[in-house]
Write an enzyme that holds these catalytic residues in place. Structure first.
Site, short mmCIF file in Angstrom:
data_model
loop_
_atom_site.label_atom_id
_atom_site.label_comp_id
_atom_site.label_asym_id
_atom_site.label_seq_id
_atom_site.Cartn_x
_atom_site.Cartn_y
_atom_site.Cartn_z
N HIS A 171 0.51 47.32 -43.21
CA HIS A 171 -0.77 47.24 -42.52
C HIS A 171 -1.04 45.88 -41.90
CE1 HIS A 171 -1.27 51.08 -44.35
NE2 HIS A 171 -1.34 50.57 -45.56
N LYS A 224 -17.17 49.36 -43.69
CA LYS A 224 -16.53 50.42 -42.91
C LYS A 224 -17.33 51.73 -42.93
CE LYS A 224 -11.81 48.83 -43.88
NZ LYS A 224 -11.35 48.08 -42.73
N GLU A 271 -10.45 59.11 -45.87
CA GLU A 271 -10.16 59.48 -44.49
C GLU A 271 -8.98 60.41 -44.41
OE1 GLU A 271 -9.41 56.09 -41.96
OE2 GLU A 271 -11.56 55.70 -41.77
N ARG A 273 -15.04 39.31 -33.73
CA ARG A 273 -14.53 37.96 -33.51
C ARG A 273 -13.43 38.02 -32.47
NH1 ARG A 273 -9.61 39.06 -36.01
NH2 ARG A 273 -9.78 40.24 -37.94
P1 ADP Z 1 -6.09 40.73 -36.69
O1 ADP Z 1 -6.35 42.15 -36.43
O2 ADP Z 1 -6.73 39.79 -35.72
O3 ADP Z 1 -4.66 40.44 -36.96
P2 ADP Z 1 -6.39 40.34 -39.50
O4 ADP Z 1 -7.19 41.31 -40.28
O5 ADP Z 1 -4.92 40.37 -39.66
O6 ADP Z 1 -6.86 40.47 -38.02
O7 ADP Z 1 -6.92 38.89 -39.85
C1 ADP Z 1 -6.90 37.81 -38.95
C2 ADP Z 1 -6.87 36.54 -39.74
O8 ADP Z 1 -7.98 36.51 -40.60
C3 ADP Z 1 -5.65 36.42 -40.62
O9 ADP Z 1 -4.58 35.80 -39.96
C4 ADP Z 1 -6.18 35.62 -41.77
O10 ADP Z 1 -6.10 34.25 -41.48
C5 ADP Z 1 -7.61 36.03 -41.85
N1 ADP Z 1 -7.84 37.06 -42.87
C6 ADP Z 1 -8.04 38.37 -42.66
N2 ADP Z 1 -8.24 39.04 -43.81
C7 ADP Z 1 -8.16 38.12 -44.79
C8 ADP Z 1 -8.25 38.18 -46.21
N3 ADP Z 1 -8.47 39.30 -46.85
N4 ADP Z 1 -8.09 37.04 -46.91
C9 ADP Z 1 -7.87 35.89 -46.26
N5 ADP Z 1 -7.76 35.78 -44.94
C10 ADP Z 1 -7.89 36.86 -44.20
P1 ADP Z 2 -8.18 46.63 -42.36
O1 ADP Z 2 -9.63 46.27 -42.44
O2 ADP Z 2 -7.47 46.34 -43.64
O3 ADP Z 2 -7.56 46.08 -41.12
P2 ADP Z 2 -8.10 49.24 -41.10
O4 ADP Z 2 -9.09 50.30 -41.36
O5 ADP Z 2 -8.21 48.52 -39.80
O6 ADP Z 2 -8.15 48.22 -42.31
O7 ADP Z 2 -6.63 49.85 -41.26
C1 ADP Z 2 -5.46 49.03 -41.27
C2 ADP Z 2 -4.23 49.82 -40.84
O8 ADP Z 2 -4.04 50.98 -41.68
C3 ADP Z 2 -4.31 50.39 -39.44
O9 ADP Z 2 -3.91 49.46 -38.47
C4 ADP Z 2 -3.35 51.58 -39.55
O10 ADP Z 2 -2.02 51.14 -39.48
C5 ADP Z 2 -3.57 52.11 -40.94
N1 ADP Z 2 -4.59 53.19 -40.99
C6 ADP Z 2 -5.92 53.03 -41.13
N2 ADP Z 2 -6.58 54.21 -41.14
C7 ADP Z 2 -5.64 55.16 -41.01
C8 ADP Z 2 -5.68 56.62 -40.98
N3 ADP Z 2 -6.81 57.29 -41.10
N4 ADP Z 2 -4.51 57.28 -40.84
C9 ADP Z 2 -3.35 56.59 -40.75
N5 ADP Z 2 -3.24 55.26 -40.79
C10 ADP Z 2 -4.37 54.53 -40.92
#
Ligand code: ADP
Ligand code: ADP
Ligand code: MG
Length: 642
Positions: free
Chosen positions: A234, A116, A200, A296
């Site tokens: 989240h 990130k 952040e 993806r």
């Molecule tokens: P999206 O934004 O498409 O919902 P997610 O971050 O929820 O993406 O992940 C999509 C899929 O990837 C999940 O349903 C899970 O199967 C897999 N995945 C994501 N993060 C993890 C993790 N930390 N450990 C295992 N599987 C994961």
């Molecule tokens: P991940 O890789 O676990 O998906 P993200 O960076 O995409 O992590 O953040 C996951 C969720 O956390 C976001 O969908 C949002 O709901 C919350 N989030 C992330 N960054 C912020 C922020 N700067 N302020 C408020 N909420 C946040």
């Protein structure tokens, strides 16, 4: 176009990719683990290759076995789905080195977005707005705390290698920073082998709005936005497209930024740019910031397909096989509105614990797009994501599409595992959500009311008793049989009720001292004088009542009950399938009620298991590293003076 491809995944996404391949005349090779021999994706594919044991590391994460399967079957390309190997650049390199095509971006593009902090720096250079904060290399706690002070509280600490919400901590006050940092770093080190974090600004009333992009390696287009603000810890629960309240100006600004981001890394294939949006004052073109890119196909891609008419998997196959981008930006338009709900095997009142079970009964309605990897009789195993299906609906307006989602969920029937179905139905009826007032805090704020609304009502329980008594079976005329007494007690696994047959098509059910009069004619039911829309279904694991609040009663098994009584509260059982991270007690140790006994990792989260009462540890039945099933005994306590 390819003649044959291998799908390096399982479940609904493997099935969904096979659907498009069939339509395009592309033959498919599935791969499967020991746990998936009879899985739907295996049955659907033209060929299927066994690749190992049930644990992902022994099968779906084994790049070598998967590439060998592709070579052995003459597949020309590999579709990774989402999760598993989909964002693993080393796998992409290995696929390419084997002379196969990876249906997705280049390894370099995945690496550029993999962390990130580096991704944010890259995006800032490309002129994409990023969340204000610190994403530098200095990980000294005092330095990070000073940075947090400069950014201004509240701040969010995030693991740079994070995903699935792990390694993330919201810090509201400076005095909490040090402890939060330590716990975020610890979680990040365990989960990702990388303790580095970034800081952040925490965006107030945040909305998660993401843009679907599609590139050919040089140029990219966007397919508009999805709003994924309905989240719990989240994790996305219901997604929609387009975003409520979106303006043409903001859509243009977000779309341009997303295309800039994709082109900056020479992106090929389907990808998603996730933005965090300040929703405290409507949507403004200067109020969105890049969070991360998912390199993806996304779980929620069907809502984009519903409003654009594009089959994103078809585009993935066409571009990967060498065709140019199938459309220009000006050819793409939004048509109507769409929703997706993620139906999971999980125990909502118990804190959304992942669940398992054999799906004794499964029925989906017409009128919705259903993406699923399971059929009646299939098992939700402890090994993988417990998703049962995605329910997708569309319509000319948001209100119509949301009503369609509610109706589709009400008509969905799952028995054999607890599910979040009733919670999803309650969400579709939430006033704020209906009005399009979404932010990522909505579910947490109204959690109690949403969970309460999804608890089974007495009406459903009374009907379930009728079902368990065999009176819902149309062959039992009017409920009158010659050999059954008119008044009897009906038992089920965790309860009982008194049933009195009053005459043909009429009975009184007394539950917890409360009598309910049930009348029926064909499959129409009245409880206490009101017509209800419920459906009663008998299956091989009991009786279920569906429709606006589902309920399942399993007949009493006297052996089970005895076993429970013997075990008492002395045994700490695993509440869900998962991995034992640590066992914190030894045999002979004295513990107090509430003391932590072990930590279980399940579904991307860690759960502490605590002592139900004071006592002495008599036996430790599991050790760190064990994969355990729901209900597995972990620790046995005995009384201190025993
Ligand atoms: P999206 O934004 O498409 O919902 P997610 O971050 O929820 O993406 O992940 C999509 C899929 O990837 C999940 O349903 C899970 O199967 C897999 N995945 C994501 N993060 C993890 C993790 N930390 N450990 C295992 N599987 C994961
Ligand atoms: P991940 O890789 O676990 O998906 P993200 O960076 O995409 O992590 O953040 C996951 C969720 O956390 C976001 O969908 C949002 O709901 C919350 N989030 C992330 N960054 C912020 C922020 N700067 N302020 C408020 N909420 C946040
Ligand atoms: Mg994310």
């Amino acid at each position: 176009m390819f003649q044959k491809i291998l799908i390096a995944n399982r479940g609904e996404i493997a099935c969904r990719v096979i659907d498009t391949c069939r339509r395009l005349g592309v033959r498919t090779v599935a791969v499967f683990s020991d746990a998936d021999r009879a899985a739907r994706h295996v049955a659907m594919a033209d060929e299927a290759i066994h690749i190992g044991g049930p644990a992902p590391k022994d099968s779906y994460l084994r790049g070598d076995a998967i590439i060998r399967a592709a070579l052995d079957t003459g597949a020309q390309a590999i579709h990774p789905g989402y999760g598993f190997l989909s964002e693993n650049p080393d796998f992409v390199d290995a696929v390419t080195a084997a002379g196969l095509v990876f249906i997705g971006p280049s390894a370099a593009a995945i690496r550029a977005m993999g962390l990130k902090d580096a991704a944010k720096a890259l995006m800032a250079r490309a002129g994409v707005p990023v969340v204000p904060g610190y994403h530098g290399e200095n990980q000294d706690p005092a330095h990070l705390e000073a940075q947090a002070g400069q950014i201004g509280y509240p701040v969010l600490i995030k693991a740079v290698a994070g995903g699935g919400g792990k390694g993330m901590r919201l810090v509201e006050r400076p005095q909490d920073f040090a402890a939060a940092l330590q716990s975020a770093q610890g979680e990040a080190a365990t989960a990702f082998g990388n303790p580095a974090v970034l800081i952040e600004k925490y965006i107030q009333q945040p909305r998660h709005i993401e843009v679907q992009v599609f590139g050919d390696g040089t140029r990219a287009v966007h397919l508009f936005e999805r709003d994924c603000s309905l989240q719990r810890r989240h994790q996305k629960v219901i997604e929609e497209a387009p975003a409520p309240g979106m303006t043409a100006e903001m859509r243009q600004a977000m779309g341009d930024a997303a295309v800039r981001a994709a082109e900056a890394i020479g992106y090929a294939g389907a990808g998603t740019i996730e933005f965090i949006v300040d929703g405290s004052d409507g949507l403004r073109p200067n109020g969105f910031w890049f969070m991360e890119m998912n390199t993806r196909l996304q779980v929620e891609h069907p809502v984009t397909e519903a409003i654009t008419g594009v089959d994103l998997v078809e585009w993935q196959l066409r571009v990967a096989s060498g065709e140019p981008l199938p459309a220009r930006q000006e050819d793409l338009t939004i048509n109507g509105h769409a929703f997706e709900a993620r139906l999971y095997a999980e125990d909502v009142p118990a804190g959304f614990l992942p669940a398992t079970g054999r799906l004794a009964h499964l029925h989906f309605p017409d009128g919705a797009r259903i993406e699923t990897g399971v059929r009646t009789g299939d098992t939700i195993s402890p090994w993988y994501d417990p998703m049962i299906a995605k329910v997708v609906t569309g319509g000319p307006t948001r209100a119509i599409a949301l009503r369609a989602l509610e109706a589709a969920l009400v008509d969905t029937e799952v028995a054999g595992s607890v599910t979040n179905l009733d919670f999803l139905i309650a969400l579709t009826r939430h006033d704020g959500f209906r009005a399009g007032q979404v932010d990522t805090g909505l579910i947490a704020r109204d959690l109690d009311a949403l969970v309460a609304a999804s608890e089974p009502q007495p009406v459903a329980r009374a009907l379930a008793v009728i079902g368990l008594a065999g009176l819902a079976d149309p062959s039992v005329k009017g409920g009158m049989t010659l050999w059954q007494p008119l008044r009897r007690t009906i038992h089920w696994q965790d309860g009982q009720a008194v049933l009195e047959v009053l005459g043909p098509g009429a009975a009184r059910v007394t539950l917890d001292g409360q009598p309910h009069e049930v009348r029926w004619q064909g499959d129409r039911w009245w409880v206490d004088g009101s017509l209800c829309r419920h459906r009663i279904t008998a299956h091989d694991s009991g009786v279920s009542v569906f429709g606006a609040g589902s309920l399942h009663l399993a007949p009493l098994d006297p052996l089970d009950r005895q076993a429970d009584a013997v075990a008492g509260a002395a045994l700490t059982l695993s509440p869900m399938p998962g991995l034992v991270k640590s066992v914190d007690v030894r045999a002979g140790q004295t513990v107090k009620a509430g003391d932590r006994l072990a930590v279980l990792e399940a579904m991307k989260m860690e759960h502490s298991l605590t002592a139900a009462r004071d006592g002495v540890v008599a036996e430790v039945l599991a050790s760190a590293g064990d994969q355990v099933e729901a209900g597995a005994p972990l620790i046995r306590l005995e009384d201190a003076d025993a």
